[in-house]
Scaffold this motif. Structure first.
Motif, mmCIF file in Angstrom:
data_model
loop_
_atom_site.group_PDB
_atom_site.id
_atom_site.type_symbol
_atom_site.label_atom_id
_atom_site.label_comp_id
_atom_site.label_asym_id
_atom_site.label_seq_id
_atom_site.Cartn_x
_atom_site.Cartn_y
_atom_site.Cartn_z
ATOM 1 N N ASP A 1 36.162 28.447 46.546
ATOM 2 C CA ASP A 1 37.039 27.820 47.548
ATOM 3 C C ASP A 1 37.684 28.895 48.415
ATOM 4 O OD1 ASP A 1 38.878 26.422 49.050
ATOM 5 O OD2 ASP A 1 39.683 25.291 47.355
ATOM 6 N N MET A 2 37.313 28.912 49.689
ATOM 7 C CA MET A 2 37.788 29.944 50.606
ATOM 8 C C MET A 2 39.278 29.821 50.925
ATOM 9 S SD MET A 2 35.086 31.783 51.249
ATOM 10 C CE MET A 2 35.233 32.589 52.808
ATOM 11 N N ASP A 3 39.884 28.691 50.586
ATOM 12 C CA ASP A 3 41.310 28.488 50.858
ATOM 13 C C ASP A 3 42.194 28.926 49.698
ATOM 14 O OD1 ASP A 3 40.863 27.404 53.413
ATOM 15 O OD2 ASP A 3 40.431 25.441 52.538
ATOM 16 N N GLU A 4 41.586 29.470 48.644
ATOM 17 C CA GLU A 4 42.348 29.886 47.471
ATOM 18 C C GLU A 4 41.892 31.261 46.990
ATOM 19 O OE1 GLU A 4 42.981 27.146 44.416
ATOM 20 O OE2 GLU A 4 43.067 25.411 45.747
ATOM 21 N N VAL A 5 42.763 31.904 46.221
ATOM 22 C CA VAL A 5 42.392 33.162 45.579
ATOM 23 C C VAL A 5 41.426 32.832 44.447
ATOM 24 C CG1 VAL A 5 43.245 35.120 44.238
ATOM 25 C CG2 VAL A 5 44.575 34.279 46.180
ATOM 26 N N SER A 6 40.260 33.473 44.433
ATOM 27 C CA SER A 6 39.237 33.199 43.434
ATOM 28 C C SER A 6 39.532 33.937 42.133
ATOM 29 C CB SER A 6 37.867 33.615 43.950
ATOM 30 O OG SER A 6 36.902 33.512 42.930
ATOM 31 N N ASP A 7 39.815 33.171 41.087
ATOM 32 C CA ASP A 7 40.023 33.779 39.764
ATOM 33 C C ASP A 7 38.718 34.346 39.213
ATOM 34 O OD1 ASP A 7 42.702 33.088 39.778
ATOM 35 O OD2 ASP A 7 42.361 31.176 38.766
ATOM 36 N N GLU A 8 37.586 33.872 39.725
ATOM 37 C CA GLU A 8 36.279 34.322 39.238
ATOM 38 C C GLU A 8 35.884 35.709 39.754
ATOM 39 O OE1 GLU A 8 34.225 32.709 37.029
ATOM 40 O OE2 GLU A 8 35.956 31.402 36.778
ATOM 41 N N VAL A 9 36.260 36.035 41.000
ATOM 42 C CA VAL A 9 35.761 37.289 41.578
ATOM 43 C C VAL A 9 36.838 38.256 42.073
ATOM 44 C CG1 VAL A 9 33.541 36.273 42.210
ATOM 45 C CG2 VAL A 9 35.381 36.333 43.886
ATOM 46 N N CYS A 10 38.014 37.778 42.410
ATOM 47 C CA CYS A 10 39.036 38.674 42.968
ATOM 48 C C CYS A 10 39.383 39.798 42.002
ATOM 49 C CB CYS A 10 40.293 37.894 43.332
ATOM 50 S SG CYS A 10 40.118 36.976 44.868
ATOM 51 N N PHE A 11 39.382 40.996 42.538
ATOM 52 C CA PHE A 11 39.750 42.231 41.845
ATOM 53 C C PHE A 11 38.775 42.624 40.741
ATOM 54 C CE2 PHE A 11 43.580 40.104 43.407
ATOM 55 C CZ PHE A 11 43.819 40.938 44.483
ATOM 56 N N ARG A 12 37.554 42.085 40.814
ATOM 57 C CA ARG A 12 36.498 42.538 39.903
ATOM 58 C C ARG A 12 35.772 43.710 40.557
ATOM 59 N NH1 ARG A 12 32.959 37.900 37.287
ATOM 60 N NH2 ARG A 12 32.301 39.669 36.033
ATOM 61 N N LYS A 13 35.355 44.648 39.735
ATOM 62 C CA LYS A 13 34.616 45.811 40.210
ATOM 63 C C LYS A 13 33.135 45.472 40.245
ATOM 64 C CE LYS A 13 35.549 50.427 39.476
ATOM 65 N NZ LYS A 13 35.723 51.625 38.636
ATOM 66 N N VAL A 14 32.468 45.922 41.307
ATOM 67 C CA VAL A 14 31.020 45.745 41.439
ATOM 68 C C VAL A 14 30.362 47.099 41.634
ATOM 69 C CG1 VAL A 14 31.129 43.398 42.382
ATOM 70 C CG2 VAL A 14 31.184 45.337 43.940
ATOM 71 N N ARG A 15 29.119 47.198 41.176
ATOM 72 C CA ARG A 15 28.289 48.376 41.452
ATOM 73 C C ARG A 15 27.155 47.896 42.341
ATOM 74 N NH1 ARG A 15 27.529 51.711 36.633
ATOM 75 N NH2 ARG A 15 29.500 52.546 37.402
ATOM 76 N N ILE A 16 27.016 48.554 43.490
ATOM 77 C CA ILE A 16 26.040 48.156 44.499
ATOM 78 C C ILE A 16 24.950 49.222 44.569
ATOM 79 C CG2 ILE A 16 25.746 47.488 46.918
ATOM 80 C CD1 ILE A 16 28.986 47.344 46.835
ATOM 81 N N TYR A 17 23.694 48.775 44.598
ATOM 82 C CA TYR A 17 22.541 49.676 44.632
ATOM 83 C C TYR A 17 21.743 49.474 45.922
ATOM 84 C CZ TYR A 17 23.405 49.570 39.579
ATOM 85 O OH TYR A 17 23.978 49.617 38.340
#
Length: 162
Positions: A98-114
């Motif tokens: 939901d773009m109108d809310e802070v995402s508990d699933e992804v916000c402030f998670r670290k990602v590694r991009i290749y």
């Protein structure tokens, strides 16, 4: 006892593969081996990911870049201030939620991009409404670790680290 043996065996196997392929041990990975070329990296990643369900953990998409203060403001979808030189990414809308809310699933998670033989870590602090599933919008400093800004778009794979 068994887990120490498994770690030692995995370390030895990774070192042997690297040695046979001419790579050098550098101590930057969780088990102490760093491999520079893409073919070596794929072999190492298979050894390093043993026991994980890779199909669910690795995502494919495109990387684009943005400048927070010019593109949609300095406050990201996760509610935090974003500086132009922060090591951050905007998550595609499908995976953000939901773009109108802070995402508990992804916000402030670290990602590694290749991309090809390069990788970079960054923090999810924003959302990208126009990005397709699997794609990320990177700040310029993150994008430049993978390719040249003038390229504009890169093929990437990425994973969550936490």
């Amino acid at each position: 006892m068994f887990s120490r043996f498994a770690v030692a065996l995995t370390t030895l196997a990774a070192a042997a593969v690297c040695f046979m392929n001419g790579a050098e041990a550098r101590g930057s990975s969780p088990i102490g081996i760093s491999v520079n070329s893409s073919s070596h990296k794929k072999t190492f990643n298979k050894l390093n990911r043993r026991g994980r369900d890779d199909d669910e953990d690795i995502f494919e998409g495109k990387a684009t870049w943005f400048i927070p203060h010019k593109h949609d403001g300095e406050i990201g979808a996760c509610g935090e201030y974003e500086a132009d030189d922060d090591w951050i990414v905007a998550m595609n809308a499908d995976q953000y939620g939901d773009m109108d809310e802070v995402s508990d699933e992804v916000c402030f998670r670290k990602v590694r991009i290749y991309h090809e033989d390069k990788s970079v870590d960054a923090l999810v602090t924003d959302a990208c409404p126009s990005c397709d599933y699997g794609s990320l919008d990177l700040t310029q400093v993150v994008f430049q670790e993978l390719g040249k800004l003038k390229t504009g778009v890169l093929d990437i794979t990425w994973e969550f680290l936490n």
